[in-house]
Structure formats: structure tokens, C-alpha cells
Design a protein around this motif. Structure first.
Motif, PDB file in Angstrom:
ATOM      1  N   GLY A 237       0.817  -1.207   0.000  1.00 43.67           N
ATOM      2  CA  GLY A 237       0.000   0.000   0.000  1.00 43.67           C
ATOM      3  C   GLY A 237       0.851   1.257   0.000  1.00 43.67           C
ATOM      4  O   GLY A 237       2.083   1.210  -0.057  1.00 43.67           O
ATOM      5  N   SER A 238       0.172   2.379   0.070  1.00 38.99           N
ATOM      6  CA  SER A 238       0.844   3.684   0.107  1.00 38.99           C
ATOM      7  C   SER A 238       0.626   4.304   1.477  1.00 38.99           C
ATOM      8  O   SER A 238      -0.436   4.856   1.757  1.00 38.99           O
ATOM      9  N   PRO A 239       1.600   4.216   2.373  1.00 40.86           N
ATOM     10  CA  PRO A 239       1.407   4.693   3.748  1.00 40.86           C
ATOM     11  C   PRO A 239       1.315   6.210   3.825  1.00 40.86           C
ATOM     12  O   PRO A 239       1.797   6.923   2.953  1.00 40.86           O
ATOM     13  N   LEU A 240       0.684   6.646   4.903  1.00 40.14           N
ATOM     14  CA  LEU A 240       0.572   8.083   5.126  1.00 40.14           C
ATOM     15  C   LEU A 240       1.938   8.727   5.253  1.00 40.14           C
ATOM     16  O   LEU A 240       2.214   9.770   4.668  1.00 40.14           O
ATOM     17  N   VAL A 241       2.786   8.094   6.029  1.00 44.87           N
ATOM     18  CA  VAL A 241       4.181   8.531   6.172  1.00 44.87           C
ATOM     19  C   VAL A 241       5.062   7.331   5.849  1.00 44.87           C
ATOM     20  O   VAL A 241       4.933   6.288   6.484  1.00 44.87           O
ATOM     21  N   PRO A 242       5.948   7.425   4.849  1.00 44.72           N
ATOM     22  CA  PRO A 242       6.814   6.297   4.504  1.00 44.72           C
ATOM     23  C   PRO A 242       7.583   5.792   5.712  1.00 44.72           C
ATOM     24  O   PRO A 242       8.068   6.584   6.531  1.00 44.72           O
ATOM     25  N   LEU A 243       7.681   4.497   5.837  1.00 44.28           N
ATOM     26  CA  LEU A 243       8.354   3.910   6.990  1.00 44.28           C
ATOM     27  C   LEU A 243       9.789   4.383   7.097  1.00 44.28           C
ATOM     28  O   LEU A 243      10.337   4.525   8.192  1.00 44.28           O
ATOM     29  N   GLY A 244      10.413   4.654   5.949  1.00 43.50           N
ATOM     30  CA  GLY A 244      11.780   5.134   5.977  1.00 43.50           C
ATOM     31  C   GLY A 244      11.931   6.462   6.692  1.00 43.50           C
ATOM     32  O   GLY A 244      12.981   6.759   7.272  1.00 43.50           O
ATOM     33  N   VAL A 245      10.879   7.275   6.680  1.00 43.19           N
ATOM     34  CA  VAL A 245      10.906   8.552   7.395  1.00 43.19           C
ATOM     35  C   VAL A 245      10.837   8.307   8.894  1.00 43.19           C
ATOM     36  O   VAL A 245      11.593   8.891   9.681  1.00 43.19           O
ATOM     37  N   LEU A 246       9.912   7.429   9.312  1.00 43.28           N
ATOM     38  CA  LEU A 246       9.713   7.171  10.737  1.00 43.28           C
ATOM     39  C   LEU A 246      10.873   6.418  11.371  1.00 43.28           C
ATOM     40  O   LEU A 246      11.043   6.463  12.592  1.00 43.28           O
ATOM     41  N   ASN A 248      14.066   6.827  10.226  1.00 45.02           N
ATOM     42  CA  ASN A 248      15.269   7.589   9.911  1.00 45.02           C
ATOM     43  C   ASN A 248      15.779   8.232  11.199  1.00 45.02           C
ATOM     44  O   ASN A 248      15.193   9.193  11.707  1.00 45.02           O
ATOM     45  N   ARG A 249      16.868   7.697  11.745  1.00 45.50           N
ATOM     46  CA  ARG A 249      17.332   8.131  13.065  1.00 45.50           C
ATOM     47  C   ARG A 249      17.658   9.617  13.138  1.00 45.50           C
ATOM     48  O   ARG A 249      17.204  10.294  14.064  1.00 45.50           O
ATOM     49  N   VAL A 374      12.054  13.226  -2.230  1.00 45.54           N
ATOM     50  CA  VAL A 374      10.773  12.605  -2.560  1.00 45.54           C
ATOM     51  C   VAL A 374       9.900  12.425  -1.325  1.00 45.54           C
ATOM     52  O   VAL A 374       8.672  12.372  -1.423  1.00 45.54           O
ATOM     53  N   ASP A 375      10.519  12.331  -0.155  1.00 38.83           N
ATOM     54  CA  ASP A 375       9.774  12.156   1.095  1.00 38.83           C
ATOM     55  C   ASP A 375       9.632  13.459   1.867  1.00 38.83           C
ATOM     56  O   ASP A 375       9.177  13.447   3.017  1.00 38.83           O
ATOM     57  N   SER A 376      10.011  14.586   1.261  1.00 40.45           N
ATOM     58  CA  SER A 376      10.033  15.850   1.994  1.00 40.45           C
ATOM     59  C   SER A 376       8.653  16.293   2.459  1.00 40.45           C
ATOM     60  O   SER A 376       8.511  16.877   3.534  1.00 40.45           O
ATOM     61  N   ALA A 377       7.608  15.999   1.665  1.00 42.59           N
ATOM     62  CA  ALA A 377       6.259  16.415   2.060  1.00 42.59           C
ATOM     63  C   ALA A 377       5.811  15.680   3.321  1.00 42.59           C
ATOM     64  O   ALA A 377       5.296  16.287   4.259  1.00 42.59           O
ATOM     65  N   ALA A 378       6.018  14.366   3.346  1.00 49.59           N
ATOM     66  CA  ALA A 378       5.649  13.586   4.525  1.00 49.59           C
ATOM     67  C   ALA A 378       6.489  14.006   5.728  1.00 49.59           C
ATOM     68  O   ALA A 378       5.975  14.131   6.846  1.00 49.59           O
ATOM     69  N   ALA A 379       7.788  14.222   5.494  1.00 45.96           N
ATOM     70  CA  ALA A 379       8.664  14.633   6.588  1.00 45.96           C
ATOM     71  C   ALA A 379       8.261  15.999   7.130  1.00 45.96           C
ATOM     72  O   ALA A 379       8.269  16.231   8.344  1.00 45.96           O
ATOM     73  N   SER A 380       7.894  16.902   6.227  1.00 45.16           N
ATOM     74  CA  SER A 380       7.443  18.226   6.649  1.00 45.16           C
ATOM     75  C   SER A 380       6.196  18.122   7.515  1.00 45.16           C
ATOM     76  O   SER A 380       6.058  18.807   8.533  1.00 45.16           O
ATOM     77  N   GLY A 381       5.272  17.241   7.119  1.00 42.93           N
ATOM     78  CA  GLY A 381       4.059  17.049   7.910  1.00 42.93           C
ATOM     79  C   GLY A 381       4.363  16.541   9.299  1.00 42.93           C
ATOM     80  O   GLY A 381       3.837  17.035  10.293  1.00 42.93           O
ATOM     81  N   VAL A 382       5.247  15.535   9.385  1.00 43.31           N
ATOM     82  CA  VAL A 382       5.618  14.979  10.690  1.00 43.31           C
ATOM     83  C   VAL A 382       6.275  16.039  11.558  1.00 43.31           C
ATOM     84  O   VAL A 382       5.975  16.167  12.751  1.00 43.31           O
ATOM     85  N   LEU A 383       7.181  16.822  10.971  1.00 45.34           N
ATOM     86  CA  LEU A 383       7.883  17.849  11.742  1.00 45.34           C
ATOM     87  C   LEU A 383       6.922  18.905  12.255  1.00 45.34           C
ATOM     88  O   LEU A 383       7.018  19.364  13.399  1.00 45.34           O
ATOM     89  N   ASN A 384       5.961  19.304  11.415  1.00 48.06           N
ATOM     90  CA  ASN A 384       5.002  20.316  11.837  1.00 48.06           C
ATOM     91  C   ASN A 384       4.008  19.778  12.851  1.00 48.06           C
ATOM     92  O   ASN A 384       3.575  20.503  13.750  1.00 48.06           O
ATOM     93  N   VAL A 385       3.628  18.493  12.713  1.00 50.50           N
ATOM     94  CA  VAL A 385       2.787  17.875  13.739  1.00 50.50           C
ATOM     95  C   VAL A 385       3.500  17.924  15.084  1.00 50.50           C
ATOM     96  O   VAL A 385       2.925  18.277  16.110  1.00 50.50           O
ATOM     97  N   SER A 386       4.775  17.562  15.062  1.00 48.23           N
ATOM     98  CA  SER A 386       5.571  17.570  16.291  1.00 48.23           C
ATOM     99  C   SER A 386       5.603  18.957  16.911  1.00 48.23           C
ATOM    100  O   SER A 386       5.418  19.116  18.123  1.00 48.23           O
ATOM    101  N   SER A 387       5.811  19.975  16.078  1.00 50.98           N
ATOM    102  CA  SER A 387       5.870  21.336  16.590  1.00 50.98           C
ATOM    103  C   SER A 387       4.539  21.771  17.177  1.00 50.98           C
ATOM    104  O   SER A 387       4.480  22.360  18.261  1.00 50.98           O
ATOM    105  N   SER A 388       3.445  21.471  16.483  1.00 49.80           N
ATOM    106  CA  SER A 388       2.120  21.881  16.957  1.00 49.80           C
ATOM    107  C   SER A 388       1.747  21.172  18.254  1.00 49.80           C
ATOM    108  O   SER A 388       1.199  21.788  19.173  1.00 49.80           O
ATOM    109  N   ILE A 389       2.041  19.865  18.318  1.00 55.26           N
ATOM    110  CA  ILE A 389       1.793  19.146  19.564  1.00 55.26           C
ATOM    111  C   ILE A 389       2.637  19.738  20.687  1.00 55.26           C
ATOM    112  O   ILE A 389       2.185  19.881  21.827  1.00 55.26           O
TER     113      ILE A 389
END
Length: 505
Positions: A237-246, A248-249, A374-389
């Protein structure tokens, strides 16, 4: 849309693809100014809290709830909102979101009760900000490369810091001499300026990649979310956030550091204005002036230290910034008392701002550079979620701790008062009256409560109120120092240098 390179080489004043200087930097200006008005929006609320409590005849906790809800709405919607550019042009998404945001500012500006304020400010503006935030880091990552990308991230951090500078000053001046409502209305001008630059934002960062699936319900526990993403990816499938992003140490380390920094900043910006106005008697404008050294320092160090990575490791700069934040908070803790002045607080407040600026100058670029474009959009979303939380947690947790310490100290002070002309029975009645009255965290609400009391009880409570606020401020500052220490430990997991990611992998 130009895509990177160094346009400064050569004598020509033209830029890649025949664009002008303004057109080349228009995407960076658009997302930076967007961040600017969102930061101003939050800081306007912080300095106006006591005034809004009085105007809406409510409590600090209710207004605190609006601040927290604003961040939580953003956190809840960022990831699903990040799918919009895959189905529509980024320019259209950004333009529509800005118009919705403008509508929210109008509702907030004319709000006649807290429910309408929640709707306009926390819900409508928060939802629009959730759409706008994922575009920020993505646009910069895809539009620019190498030194231009670092410059763009520096511009973003600098203009964001400028919002922190102007927000408390403008908001304080408007609140003191006119109305906090004008702070919302003036954001419409900012939206109009941003819409001009949006015309040059045309990229689609997803290319031909499959659309990201909708966000799972709510904010799942991180471990459960990772497991779900792993199963989805293994099934083709096509995950919301690629596993490689989550997994990525360096990226995850940057997200954690970014989140902790957001918690500390939000907590500081909540407790400090309430403290200054509630116990030291500052006006909203005075509060803005007191915060000015923080904002100026954060702007300067965020905007003008991006190039320091060529001489000092970005990780070292971030850790120096963390230490500066801690030192400034410790000095403010030691200074807490009736003798505090704006001049006396200027240096430690500036040191805290210096630390924030040093962190912001490096952390966004370091974190986003750890993932392929290629994963910058998903990474940007995760980073902004983190900031907002982080901002929601900072406001809610640190703010609640501060208020809890204050109310607890007041009750304890009344019950433990010795050598007073107020009898034990009267002190018990006073505690009941305090609990019934609920709100005494602002100067206006305290005076309203004190006016109902006989002189002996009034004198007792005046001393207790002041001592309790000092105790609460020191306790909250110690909590922030503890969070700074946690951030310092977390920073040890950051990479020494900006990661060099091979986009072809």
C-alpha cells in the motif's frame, strides 16, 4: 519554478529559467510570511490574556484552552492536509487556505463570546494553518539546494522570529491603547501580501508518486502508528508517512528536539506574560517590551547564524543554544521577586532568545536534509505535527502546572497563616469563597475578589496572592529548566553534520 543552484554566480542579474530575483525567492517569501502571521497570531493572544479574561468575563483557563485547542487542531489536521497538494496545485491549496485563514481572523476579531473566539481563532484559523504548515518546509526543500536552501531556511527562521518580536509589541500596544481585536484584523493585510507571492508557487512535490492515504483516526500512540505503517507498506500500500521517514534516526532525533523546543517556548510564552501582568502590574504593552530582547535575539541568531555551520558543527550550535536557554531561565528564576524590572530582565530574556535562535537556525535544515526530497512532504508534515503538539503541550502542561502551583499556594497560605487577626473559621470560609470564585490569576479578578472582603481578610490575601504568584513562577521556570535538560540529552542523538542524503536511493 526555479529548482536550486546558486543564482549569485556571474554578473547577470537574472536567475535560473529566466526568473527575476523576486520571482526566484518568491516561494521562500510566501511560506516565511505565512509562518510570520501564524506566529504573530499566537503571540497576540499571549499578551492579551488578562484583557480577554476581563472582556469576556471568563477565566485564564478558558483562554488557555483556546491557545491549546489552536495547536491541537493544527496537530490533528496537518498530516491529512498534507495530501491536498498531491491532488491539487500547491498554489491553489495555499491560496484557498489563506482565504479561509482570513475568514477565521474576521470571526475572531468580531467575537462576542469565547465560543465564537474558539470557532474563529482555534478552529477555522487552526484548520487553515494545518493546511499551510506542511507546505513550508516542503516548498523550501524542493525549491532550493545547497547554500540557497540554507539561506531559505534561515529566512524562514528569521521572519518567524520577527513575528515573535513584533507580535508582543504590536499586540501589547493594541491591547493597551486600542483593542486586541485589531491584532486579528491587521493579519488580513499580511494575507493580501502573501497572496501576491503565492502566484509563483507552482511546484507539485509529489510528482507522479501515489497519493498518501488518509490519516488514521486521532493521534495514535507512536509505536502503534509505526506498526500500522509497517504492515501497510509490506502489503504494497501507500502509507501516510513512509516507513523510511519514521525509522530515519537523524530525522527522528531532529523531530524530538524540535518538539521539546516547542514545548519550552510555548510554556515560557504562556507563563511569562501572565506573571508580569498579574504580579508586577505590567500592561500588555509593557509585557511586549519585556519580551522584546527575547524576540530580537532570536531573530538575529536565527537569521544570521545559518552560515556558521561552515565553521562549527550544527549539532554544537544547537547544543550551545540549548545551554543558553537553560542559563537564561535559571537567571530569571533567581531574579523572581517584587524588585524585577524590564531592564533587569533584559539580559536573561535575551539569552533565552539567543538559544532559541541558534536552535532554529540549524534544526529545520538539519532535520529535513536527513530525508530524500521525494519524502520531503511527509517529513514536513511529521515535523510540523511535532511542533504543533509541542506548542499545545507547552501551553497546556506548563500553563496548568503554573496555575495549579498558584492556586495551591494561595489555599495553603490561607490555611497555614499564623499570627493573623483572621480566625481559623474565617480562613476556612475564605478558602471556600476562593474555590467558588475560581479565577484569581489576573490582577483584575483578584481585585474584584478582594473588594468583597473585610479589611483584615483583604490584607491577608494581598500578601498571600503575591507570594503565591512568585512561587508559581519559580516552580514553572524550574519545570522549563528540567525540560531544557531533557532537550540537551535528546540533542546528543543528532548527527554531527548536515546529513548528505542520496535522493536516488
Amino acid at each position: 519554478m526555479p529548482s536550486g543552484g546558486s543564482p549569485s554566480n556571474g554578473s547577470s542579474q537574472r536567475f535560473p529559467d529566466g526568473t527575476t530575483r523576486l520571482q526566484y525567492w518568491a516561494p521562500a517569501l510566501a511560506v516565511s510570511l505565512t509562518t510570520f502571521i501564524i506566529v504573530v497570531n499566537a503571540s497576540l493572544m499571549n499578551v492579551a490574556i488578562p484583557t480577554m479574561v476581563a472582556e469576556f468575563d471568563t477565566t485564564v483557563t478558558v483562554i488557555q484552552g483556546a491557545v491549546a485547542l489552536y495547536s491541537l487542531v493544527i496537530a490533528a489536521l496537518i498530516l491529512p492536509a498534507g495530501t491536498l497538494p498531491s491532488r491539487h496545485s500547491s498554489r491553489r491549496v495555499m491560496a484557498v487556505a489563506l482565504l479561509v485563514y482570513a475568514g477565521g481572523t474576521v470571526v475572531a476579531a468580531i467575537s462576542w463570546n469565547t465560543m465564537v473566539l474558539y470557532l474563529g481563532w482555534a478552529v477555522i484559523e487552526g484548520a487553515a494553518a494545518a493546511v499551510l504548515f506542511p507546505l513550508t518546509f516542503t516548498v523550501l526543500t524542493v525549491s532550493y539546494e545547497d547554500d540557497d536552501r540554507a539561506t531559505a531556511f534561515g529566512l524562514l527562521a528569521g521572519i518567524s522570529g520577527l513575528g515573535s518580536t513584533l507580535g508582543p509589541i504590536i499586540g501589547g500596544a493594541l491591547t493597551t491603547y486600542a483593542s486586541w481585536r485589531w491584532g486579528f484584523a491587521l493579519q488580513l493585510v499580511g494575507v493580501a501580501v502573501i497572496l501576491y507571492f503565492v502566484q509563483y508557487v507552482t511546484l507539485n512535490p509529489f510528482g507522479t508518486s501515489p497519493a498518501i492515504w488518509l490519516l488514521a483516526v486521532g493521534l495514535l500512540a507512536f509505536a502503534a502508528f509505526v506498526q500500522y505503517e509497517r504492515r501497510l507498506e509490506r502489503a504494497g500500500g501507500s502509507p501516510l508517512v513512509p516507513l523510511g521517514v519514521l525509522t530515519n534516526r537523524p530525522f527522528v532525533a531532529g523531530v524530538i528536539a524540535y518538539n521539546l523546543r516547542s514545548i519550552i517556548s510555548a510554556g515560557f510564552f504562556f507563563i511569562f506574560p501572565v506573571y508580569l501582568q498579574a504580579v508586577l502590574g505590567y500592561t500588555a504593552f509593557d509585557t511586549g517590551l519585556a519580551l522584546l530582547p527575547y524576540s530580537i535575539a532570536s531573530v538575529c541568531f536565527a537569521a544570521f547564524t545559518t552560515g556558521w555551520r561552515n565553521y562549527v558543527s550544527p549539532k554544537t550550535l544547537i547544543q550551545v543554544g540549548i545551554v543558553c536557554m537553560g542559563l537564561g531561565l535559571v537567571v530569571l528564576y533567581e531574579q523572581t521577586g517584587p524588585g524585577q524590572t524590564i531592564i533587569g530582565m533584559a539580559l536573561p530574556v535575551a539569552v533565552v532568545g539567543t538559544g532559541v535562535g541558534l536552535i532554529l537556525a540549524q534544526i529545520s535544515n538539519m532535520t529535513m536534509s536527513a530525508v530524500p526530497t521525494v519524502d520531503s512532504a511527509a517529513a514536513s508534515g511529521v515535523l510540523n505535527v511535532s511542533s504543533s503538539i509541542g506548542y499545545a503541550m507547552g501551553t497546556a502542561v506548563v500553563g496548568s502546572f503554573f496555575l495549579g502551583q498558584f492556586y495551591g499556594s494561595v489555599i495553603d497560605g490561607v490555611l497555614r497563616a499564623e499570627g493573623e487577626t483572621v480566625s481559623a473559621a474565617e480562613r476556612t470560609d475564605l478558602v471556600i469563597a476562593l474555590e467558588d470564585f475560581a479565577e484569581t490569576a489576573t490582577e483584575a479578578t483578584r481585585q474584584q475578589f478582594l473588594e468583597q472582603l473585610p479589611p483584615t481578610q483583604r490584607q491577608l490575601l494581598e500578601r498571600i496572592f503575591e507570594a503565591a504568584m512568585f512561587d508559581a513562577q519559580q516552580a514553572a521556570l524550574l519545570l522549563l529548566v528540567l525540560l531544557v535538560l531533557v532537550l540537551l540529552v535528546a540533542s546528543t542523538f543528532l548527527p554531527r553534520e548536515i546529513p548528505d542524503v542520496d535522493d536516488s536511493e
